[in-house]
Design an enzyme around this catalytic site. Structure first.
Site, short mmCIF file in Angstrom:
data_model
loop_
_atom_site.label_atom_id
_atom_site.label_comp_id
_atom_site.label_asym_id
_atom_site.label_seq_id
_atom_site.Cartn_x
_atom_site.Cartn_y
_atom_site.Cartn_z
N CYS A 117 0.27 -1.23 0.15
CA CYS A 117 -0.06 0.01 0.09
C CYS A 117 1.02 1.18 -0.25
O CYS A 117 1.71 1.25 0.94
CB CYS A 117 -1.24 0.04 1.37
SG CYS A 117 -2.11 1.39 1.21
N CYS A 120 -0.05 4.11 2.70
CA CYS A 120 -0.07 3.94 3.87
C CYS A 120 0.01 1.94 4.49
O CYS A 120 1.27 1.94 3.98
CB CYS A 120 -1.01 4.28 5.06
SG CYS A 120 -2.87 3.60 4.18
N SER A 121 -1.34 1.73 4.53
CA SER A 121 -1.06 0.27 5.13
C SER A 121 -2.24 -0.37 5.06
O SER A 121 -2.54 -1.65 6.00
CB SER A 121 -0.42 0.05 6.43
OG SER A 121 -1.47 1.12 7.62
N CYS A 122 -3.09 -0.43 4.07
CA CYS A 122 -4.06 -1.06 3.29
C CYS A 122 -3.67 -2.48 3.93
O CYS A 122 -2.58 -2.51 2.38
CB CYS A 122 -5.14 -0.63 2.16
SG CYS A 122 -5.62 0.82 2.84
FE FE Z 1 -2.97 2.17 2.49
#
Ligand code: FE
Length: 216
Positions: A117, A120-122
Site C-alpha cells: 500500500c 499507508c498500510s491497507c
Molecule cells: Fe493504505
C-alpha cells in the site's frame, strides 16, 4: 466504512498511520491506556509486542493459509476465488472490516505478484491479521514500486529474470491476497498439511512457501 471521501480512504486505517492524519478517538484511547498500563506496571511492553506478534504472524495469517491450501486442493474453489474473491471468501465468513473487497492474484511460473500500500498500510485483515511493521514502513512502500526485485532479494527471494514481477497497490476499497504456486513434493498432502506450508509473506508476495519434506 468511513474514509471513502478522501482519495485513498485511510482516515481510520491503523494506529501507526504514517501520513499526517490525526489520531482517531479510538487510537488516542488505545495509546493512553497502553501508556497508563505500562506506567502502573500492569503490563510489560515486551509482552504486548509478543501479543501483537501472535496476531501478525500466527493467528491472523492462518485464515489466508487455509484459503490458499483449499485453492491448491480444489480447482473449482480456486477458479471461483480468482473470478470473484469477495463473494467466495464471504461464503467462508472471511470478509469484514479491512477486507470488504478482495482480489486474489495467482502466481505462475512466469508471473510473481507482490502487494503494497504505497500510501499507508491497507491490508486484508480478515485473511492475514494485522500488517507487519515492515509493510507499513516508508522504505517498503516506496521501494516496492521503484525496485521490487531489490525488495524481493532483501526478503531472500531470488526470481529468475524471465519471471515478471507485478506490484499491486492496495487501497481502502480493494485488498489483495497472493495465491502462491503449490510447491513440488506436496502431492497427496492433506489440506491441513498444505496450509502449514503457506507463510504470511508468501501471501503478500514478499516470500515463498515452505518446501515440503518430500521435496527436501
Ligand atoms: Fe493504505
Amino acid at each position: 466504512m468511513s474514509g471513502h471521501d478522501d482519495h485513498h480512504g485511510h482516515a481510520t486505517d491503523d494506529p501507526s498511520h504514517p501520513h499526517n492524519a490525526p489520531l482517531s478517538d479510538v487510537q488516542l484511547r488505545v495509546r493512553a491506556l497502553e501508556s497508563l498500563l505500562v506506567e502502573k506496571g500492569l503490563i510489560d511492553p515486551a509482552a504486548l509486542d509478543e501479543l501483537i506478534d501472535q496476531y501478525e504472524t500466527k493467528v491472523g495469517p492462518r485464515n489466508g493459509a487455509q484459503v490458499v491450501a483449499r485453492a491448491w486442493a480444489d480447482p473449482d474453489f480456486k477458479s471461483r476465488l480468482l473470478q470473484n474473491a469477495t463473494d467466495t471468501l464471504a461464503e467462508l465468513g472471511l470478509i469484514g472490516r479491512q477486507g470488504e473487497n478482495m482480489v486474489v492474484l495467482e502466481n505462475t511460473p512466469t508471473i510473481h505478484n507482490m502487494v503494497v500500500c504505497t500510501l499507508c498500510s491497507c491490508y486484508p485483515w480478515p485473511l492475514l491479521g494485522l500488517p507487519p511493521v515492515w509493510y507499513k514502513s516508508a522504505p517498503y512502500r516506496s521501494r516496492a514500486v521503484i525496485d521490487p526485485r531489490g525488495v524481493l532479494r532483501d526478503f531472500g527471494v531470488n526470481l529468475p529474470e524471465e519471471v515478471e514481477v507485478r506490484v499491486w497497490d492496495s487501497t481502502a476499497d480493494l485488498r489483495y491476497l497472493v495465491l502462491p504456486m503449490r510447491p513440488d513434493g506436496s502431492e497427496g498432502m492433506s489440506q491441513e498439511e498444505l496450509a502449514a506450508l503457506v507463510t504470511r509473506d508468501a501471501m503478500i508476495g514478499t516470500g515463498v512457501v515452505k518446501v515440503p519434506e518430500a521435496a527436501q
